[in-house]
Motif scaffolding. Structure first.
Motif, PDB file in Angstrom:
ATOM      1  N   UNK A  98       0.560  -1.171   0.222  1.00 56.73           N
ATOM      2  CA  UNK A  98      -0.249   0.070  -0.115  1.00 56.73           C
ATOM      3  C   UNK A  98       0.538   1.179   0.354  1.00 56.73           C
ATOM      4  N   UNK A  99       2.077   1.198   0.530  1.00 56.82           N
ATOM      5  CA  UNK A  99       2.706   2.646   0.227  1.00 56.82           C
ATOM      6  C   UNK A  99       3.161   2.877  -0.857  1.00 56.82           C
ATOM      7  N   UNK A 100       3.491   2.167  -1.485  1.00 52.77           N
ATOM      8  CA  UNK A 100       4.112   2.414  -2.968  1.00 52.77           C
ATOM      9  C   UNK A 100       3.364   2.341  -3.714  1.00 52.77           C
ATOM     10  N   UNK A 101       1.502   1.470  -3.482  1.00 50.36           N
ATOM     11  CA  UNK A 101      -0.004   1.661  -4.338  1.00 50.36           C
ATOM     12  C   UNK A 101       0.020   3.158  -4.473  1.00 50.36           C
ATOM     13  N   UNK A 102       0.013   3.551  -2.800  1.00 49.19           N
ATOM     14  CA  UNK A 102      -0.395   5.679  -2.235  1.00 49.19           C
ATOM     15  C   UNK A 102       0.523   6.401  -3.477  1.00 49.19           C
ATOM     16  N   UNK A 103       1.846   5.888  -3.739  1.00 45.75           N
ATOM     17  CA  UNK A 103       2.547   7.013  -3.923  1.00 45.75           C
ATOM     18  C   UNK A 103       2.420   6.601  -5.533  1.00 45.75           C
ATOM     19  N   UNK A 104       1.909   5.388  -6.068  1.00 50.39           N
ATOM     20  CA  UNK A 104       1.764   5.623  -7.494  1.00 50.39           C
ATOM     21  C   UNK A 104       0.222   5.985  -8.109  1.00 50.39           C
TER      22      UNK A 104
END
Length: 218
Positions: free
Chosen positions: A177-183
C-alpha cells in the motif's frame, strides 16, 4: 460520503487492481544502495535520484569504497539532488558507522537505522519494508496528502498519518500500500491535478464534495 469502512475497503481494492505488483521506485542493488538512494531522495524526485545514482554506485556501492571516495567527491556527484553538503556528510558518516558498528552491513533494525546520520523515521521505514520485508508504512508527501483527501487521517502530522493508516489497513498490506499510494498520487491525485474532487477515488469516496479539500502540509 461513504462510511469510513467502505472507503477503506474501496481504496484497498482499487489500488490493488491498479498496481498489483508495484515496483520499488528507486533503483538499487542491495540494502546499502537503497539506503543511500532514499537518503538522496529527500527534497528531490525519485527520477532525479535514479539519474544520479548510477555514477555514484559505479564509483562506490559499499561503505569501504564510499569512504575511500570521500565527502567532496560524493558531493560533486550528488549535487543535482540538492542539499549536497549535508547529504554527502551523512553518506560518509553513516558508512563509517556501518563499518564500525555493523560489520559494514545495513542493520535490519529500525532503531539502529534511525541513529545513522541523515536517516530519519521515513527513510528507515522504507529500508525496513523494501530491503528486509518488515511491514512498515512510510509516509511521504503523496501519502500524507491522499490520506487527508480520502478522510483516512486528519493530517496534523506525518506521524499521526502513519499511525492512522496502520490502524485502518491490515499489516500484511502495508508495504504494498505504501507504494500503491505513491503511484496513485503521482498518476491520478497530484497536488495540482486533483483537489479532492477530480480523481476516481476522491469522487467515489466523496461524491457530494463541492469544494476543494484543503490539506495540511507534512
Amino acid at each position: 460520503m461513504l462510511p469510513k469502512a467502505q472507503r477503506v475497503a474501496f481504496i484497498d481494492t482499487r489500488l490493488q487492481a491498479l498496481y498489483p505488483d508495484p515496483p520499488i521506485p528507486l533503483d538499487h542493488r542491495d540494502p546499502y544502495t537503497l539506503l543511500i538512494a532514499v537518503l538522496l531522495s529527500a527534497q528531490c524526485t525519485d527520477e532525479r535520484v535514479n539519474q544520479i545514482t548510477p555514477a555514484l554506485f559505479a564509483a562506490a556501492d559499499n561503505p569501504v569504497d564510499m569512504l575511500a571516495l570521500g565527502t567532496e567527491a560524493i558531493r560533486g556527484i550528488i549535487r543535482p539532488c540538492g542539499l549536497s553538503p549535508q547529504k554527502a556528510r551523512a553518506i560518509t558518516g553513516l558508512s563509517q558507522i556501518l563499518l564500525d558498528e555493523h560489520d559494514g552491513e545495513v542493520p535490519a533494525d529500525i532503531e539502529a537505522l534511525e541513529r545513522l546520520p541523515g536517516v530519519g523515521h521515513k527513510t528507515a521505514s522504507v529500508v525496513m519494508a523494501q530491503s528486509f520485508g518488515v511491514p512498515a508504512f512510510p509516509v511521504d508527501t503523496h501519502i500524507h496528502r491522499l490520506a487527508q483527501r480520502w478522510g483516512l487521517s486528519s493530517g496534523k502530522s506525518v506521524a499521526q498519518t502513519e499511525r492512522d493508516l496502520k490502524r485502518l489497513f491490515p499489516r500484511a498490506r502495508w508495504n504494498s500500500l505504501h507504494l500503491q499510494f505513491i503511484f496513485y498520487g503521482r498518476e491520478f491525485c497530484t497536488a495540482r491535478g486533483c483537489d479532492g474532487r477530480v480523481c476516481d477515488i476522491c469522487r467515489t469516496c466523496y461524491p457530494a464534495r463541492r469544494h476543494p479539500k484543503k490539506t495540511r502540509k507534512a
